[in-house]
Write a protein that holds these residues in place. Structure first.
Motif, mmCIF file in Angstrom:
data_model
loop_
_atom_site.group_PDB
_atom_site.id
_atom_site.type_symbol
_atom_site.label_atom_id
_atom_site.label_comp_id
_atom_site.label_asym_id
_atom_site.label_seq_id
_atom_site.Cartn_x
_atom_site.Cartn_y
_atom_site.Cartn_z
ATOM 1 N N MET A 188 0.823 -1.195 0.000
ATOM 2 C CA MET A 188 0.000 0.000 0.000
ATOM 3 C C MET A 188 0.869 1.262 0.000
ATOM 4 S SD MET A 188 -2.453 1.193 3.106
ATOM 5 C CE MET A 188 -0.975 1.323 4.135
ATOM 6 N N VAL A 189 1.904 1.284 0.843
ATOM 7 C CA VAL A 189 2.787 2.447 0.924
ATOM 8 C C VAL A 189 3.568 2.618 -0.377
ATOM 9 C CG1 VAL A 189 4.842 3.378 2.074
ATOM 10 C CG2 VAL A 189 2.956 2.452 3.432
ATOM 11 N N LYS A 190 4.035 1.521 -0.962
ATOM 12 C CA LYS A 190 4.748 1.614 -2.235
ATOM 13 C C LYS A 190 3.848 2.183 -3.330
ATOM 14 C CE LYS A 190 6.291 -2.665 -2.240
ATOM 15 N NZ LYS A 190 6.995 -3.898 -2.728
ATOM 16 N N ASP A 191 2.596 1.769 -3.337
ATOM 17 C CA ASP A 191 1.646 2.297 -4.327
ATOM 18 C C ASP A 191 1.437 3.797 -4.143
ATOM 19 O OD1 ASP A 191 1.327 -0.137 -5.562
ATOM 20 O OD2 ASP A 191 -0.520 -0.665 -4.504
ATOM 21 N N LEU A 192 1.380 4.239 -2.872
ATOM 22 C CA LEU A 192 1.235 5.665 -2.593
ATOM 23 C C LEU A 192 2.445 6.457 -3.103
ATOM 24 C CD1 LEU A 192 -0.251 5.687 1.017
ATOM 25 C CD2 LEU A 192 -1.375 6.472 -1.062
ATOM 26 N N ILE A 193 3.630 5.925 -2.882
ATOM 27 C CA ILE A 193 4.849 6.606 -3.331
ATOM 28 C C ILE A 193 4.872 6.693 -4.855
ATOM 29 C CG2 ILE A 193 7.369 6.458 -3.417
ATOM 30 C CD1 ILE A 193 7.259 5.230 -0.598
ATOM 31 N N LYS A 194 4.477 5.612 -5.519
ATOM 32 C CA LYS A 194 4.405 5.636 -6.990
ATOM 33 C C LYS A 194 3.436 6.706 -7.469
ATOM 34 C CE LYS A 194 5.334 0.700 -7.767
ATOM 35 N NZ LYS A 194 4.730 -0.588 -8.186
ATOM 36 N N LYS A 195 2.291 6.806 -6.793
ATOM 37 C CA LYS A 195 1.282 7.791 -7.179
ATOM 38 C C LYS A 195 1.825 9.207 -7.005
ATOM 39 C CE LYS A 195 -2.982 6.886 -6.105
ATOM 40 N NZ LYS A 195 -4.264 6.719 -5.367
ATOM 41 N N LEU A 196 2.536 9.446 -5.920
ATOM 42 C CA LEU A 196 3.107 10.764 -5.686
ATOM 43 C C LEU A 196 4.127 11.128 -6.758
ATOM 44 C CD1 LEU A 196 3.629 10.619 -1.815
ATOM 45 C CD2 LEU A 196 2.010 12.081 -3.042
ATOM 46 N N ALA A 197 4.916 10.140 -7.169
ATOM 47 C CA ALA A 197 5.930 10.382 -8.190
ATOM 48 C C ALA A 197 5.294 10.597 -9.559
ATOM 49 C CB ALA A 197 6.904 9.206 -8.239
ATOM 50 N N ASP A 198 4.274 9.789 -9.876
ATOM 51 C CA ASP A 198 3.703 9.803 -11.223
ATOM 52 C C ASP A 198 2.701 10.929 -11.443
ATOM 53 O OD1 ASP A 198 5.209 7.571 -11.741
ATOM 54 O OD2 ASP A 198 3.575 6.151 -11.409
ATOM 55 N N THR A 199 1.897 11.239 -10.432
ATOM 56 C CA THR A 199 0.807 12.192 -10.637
ATOM 57 C C THR A 199 1.011 13.530 -9.944
ATOM 58 O OG1 THR A 199 -0.491 11.372 -8.743
ATOM 59 C CG2 THR A 199 -0.819 10.276 -10.863
ATOM 60 N N ALA A 200 1.804 13.564 -8.888
ATOM 61 C CA ALA A 200 1.986 14.816 -8.148
ATOM 62 C C ALA A 200 3.283 15.531 -8.511
ATOM 63 C CB ALA A 200 1.945 14.553 -6.640
ATOM 64 N N GLY A 201 4.140 14.881 -9.285
ATOM 65 C CA GLY A 201 5.366 15.517 -9.747
ATOM 66 C C GLY A 201 6.379 15.810 -8.658
ATOM 67 N N LYS A 202 6.356 15.026 -7.584
ATOM 68 C CA LYS A 202 7.289 15.255 -6.486
ATOM 69 C C LYS A 202 8.668 14.647 -6.786
ATOM 70 C CE LYS A 202 4.079 17.074 -3.833
ATOM 71 N NZ LYS A 202 4.064 18.510 -3.527
ATOM 72 N N THR A 203 9.688 15.277 -6.254
ATOM 73 C CA THR A 203 11.021 14.681 -6.230
ATOM 74 C C THR A 203 11.119 13.888 -4.933
ATOM 75 O OG1 THR A 203 11.944 16.514 -7.482
ATOM 76 C CG2 THR A 203 13.503 15.150 -6.241
ATOM 77 N N ILE A 204 11.471 12.612 -5.047
ATOM 78 C CA ILE A 204 11.412 11.714 -3.889
ATOM 79 C C ILE A 204 12.781 11.104 -3.629
ATOM 80 C CG2 ILE A 204 10.328 9.641 -2.934
ATOM 81 C CD1 ILE A 204 7.880 10.277 -4.646
ATOM 82 N N PHE A 205 13.191 11.160 -2.370
ATOM 83 C CA PHE A 205 14.481 10.615 -1.923
ATOM 84 C C PHE A 205 14.160 9.522 -0.909
ATOM 85 C CE2 PHE A 205 18.400 10.196 0.284
ATOM 86 C CZ PHE A 205 19.415 10.832 -0.412
ATOM 87 N N ILE A 206 14.478 8.276 -1.269
ATOM 88 C CA ILE A 206 14.158 7.130 -0.414
ATOM 89 C C ILE A 206 15.443 6.515 0.123
ATOM 90 C CG2 ILE A 206 13.139 4.813 -0.329
ATOM 91 C CD1 ILE A 206 11.305 5.630 -2.613
ATOM 92 N N CYS A 207 15.489 6.282 1.423
ATOM 93 C CA CYS A 207 16.575 5.518 2.039
ATOM 94 C C CYS A 207 16.049 4.152 2.424
ATOM 95 C CB CYS A 207 17.084 6.212 3.299
ATOM 96 S SG CYS A 207 18.053 7.663 2.986
ATOM 97 N N SER A 208 16.797 3.113 2.096
ATOM 98 C CA SER A 208 16.351 1.775 2.484
ATOM 99 C C SER A 208 17.516 0.789 2.418
ATOM 100 C CB SER A 208 15.219 1.303 1.556
ATOM 101 O OG SER A 208 14.717 0.061 1.984
ATOM 102 N N HIS A 209 17.379 -0.282 3.216
ATOM 103 C CA HIS A 209 18.296 -1.403 3.074
ATOM 104 C C HIS A 209 17.575 -2.580 2.419
ATOM 105 C CE1 HIS A 209 16.152 -2.315 6.824
ATOM 106 N NE2 HIS A 209 16.409 -3.583 6.571
ATOM 107 N N ILE A 210 16.323 -2.347 2.000
ATOM 108 C CA ILE A 210 15.521 -3.399 1.375
ATOM 109 C C ILE A 210 15.622 -3.245 -0.141
ATOM 110 C CG2 ILE A 210 13.230 -4.420 1.220
ATOM 111 C CD1 ILE A 210 12.620 -3.181 3.965
ATOM 112 N N LEU A 211 16.337 -4.139 -0.786
ATOM 113 C CA LEU A 211 16.640 -4.012 -2.204
ATOM 114 C C LEU A 211 15.403 -3.948 -3.096
ATOM 115 C CD1 LEU A 211 19.427 -4.876 -0.989
ATOM 116 C CD2 LEU A 211 19.859 -6.039 -3.158
ATOM 117 N N PRO A 212 14.404 -4.819 -2.914
ATOM 118 C CA PRO A 212 13.242 -4.762 -3.819
ATOM 119 C C PRO A 212 12.504 -3.430 -3.785
ATOM 120 C CG PRO A 212 13.270 -6.844 -2.619
ATOM 121 C CD PRO A 212 14.318 -5.975 -1.996
ATOM 122 N N VAL A 213 12.535 -2.731 -2.657
ATOM 123 C CA VAL A 213 11.843 -1.443 -2.551
ATOM 124 C C VAL A 213 12.478 -0.423 -3.487
ATOM 125 C CG1 VAL A 213 11.368 0.513 -1.031
ATOM 126 C CG2 VAL A 213 10.993 -1.818 -0.215
#
Length: 274
Positions: A188-213
């Protein structure tokens, strides 16, 4: 696309985050280098992922770029604002979902977003409409007056993302956005982030140690280890650079993988009696 076209495209893209030998040391003598002369550029509209093992310097980087802590040396600009000279301006153009965020459980979702909007001086008429829109977007409008203490972990994460958006910043930072969520909530959270990137035009900086994310969400990734940025590019570029077949293999090749002593410690914990 050839190399010249790639370079021409990069020149046309606006750099929103730029670091210049950004460093942060801890300890009395500065012997612990959490971030070591980081040079990095993040472009407008892209989703960038900073990937690394636990303790690699990811969270420290995010805290530096959001003016929560000050660098030991070097500097950075965020949307054109120097993090050393324009702290207030930097905080107004960024939204942060921290790794261990705090929530006021005795507030309702609507009250919490009102509180966060007030912190950013969002005008009341705009704030009311924005809270309504965000709660609708995240599917929480019907529970807007319920206390946060009754929310699931995934629902709380939605509210925290909404709070990062309440002042409509152009840049969003997500520090380990799915690490403590069950698979359904993480999706659900990944889908929200995709929506923000695709439709809201945000620049997104993600930190993670989870490779698939980062592999699923990010246009480019940087790999950081022991405070140093050791690789940067698209997933395909990093795989090609390391002559491996997957991002996991590339990550292990670059960072050195897991040491035998770490595996032994895990086995000892696994076999320990409760």
């Amino acid at each position: 696309m050839n190399d010249k076209e790639d370079k021409d495209k990069e020149l046309m893209m606006k750099v929103l985050i730029q670091t210049n030998k950004l460093s942060k040391c801890y300890g009395r003598g500065g012997e612990i280098e959490a971030v070591d002369e980081l040079n990095l550029e993040v472009y407008e509209g892209e989703t960038f992922g900073l990937l690394g093992p636990n303790g690699a310097g990811k969270t420290t980087t995010v805290r530096l770029l959001n003016c929560i802590i000050k660098p030991t040396s070097g500097t950075a600009t965020v949307n054109g604002y120097d993090i050393l000279k324009k702290e207030t301006e930097v905080k107004r153009v960024t939204g942060l979902l921290a790794e261990s965020p705090g929530l006021y459980d005795k507030l309702s979702a609507h009250e919490f977003l009102e509180f966060m909007g007030a912190l950013y001086d969002v005008p009341s008429d705009i704030l009311t409409e924005r809270i309504h829109d965000l709660l609708k977007l995240f599917g929480l409008h019907e529970r807007r007056d319920h206390l946060l203490e009754g929310y699931s972990r995934g629902m709380k994460q939605k509210i925290l993302i909404a709070s990062a958006l309440i002042h409509d910043p152009p840049i969003l930072f997500f520090d380990e956005p799915t690490s403590m969520l069950d698979p359904r909530a993480a999706l659900m959270v990944k889908d929200l982030i995709k929506k923000l990137a695709d439709t809201a035009g945000k620049t997104i900086f993600i930190c993670s140690h989870i490779l698939p994310v980062v592999e699923e969400l990010c246009d480019r990734i940087g790999i950081i280890n022991q405070g140093k940025l050791i690789a940067i590019g698209t997933v395909d570029e990093i795989i090609a650079q390391t002559k491996t077949k997957t991002l996991e293999e590339a990550f292990i090749a670059i960072t050195g993988g897991v040491e035998e002593k770490e595996l032994l410690a895990w086995r000892e914990q696994k076999g320990a009696k409760p």
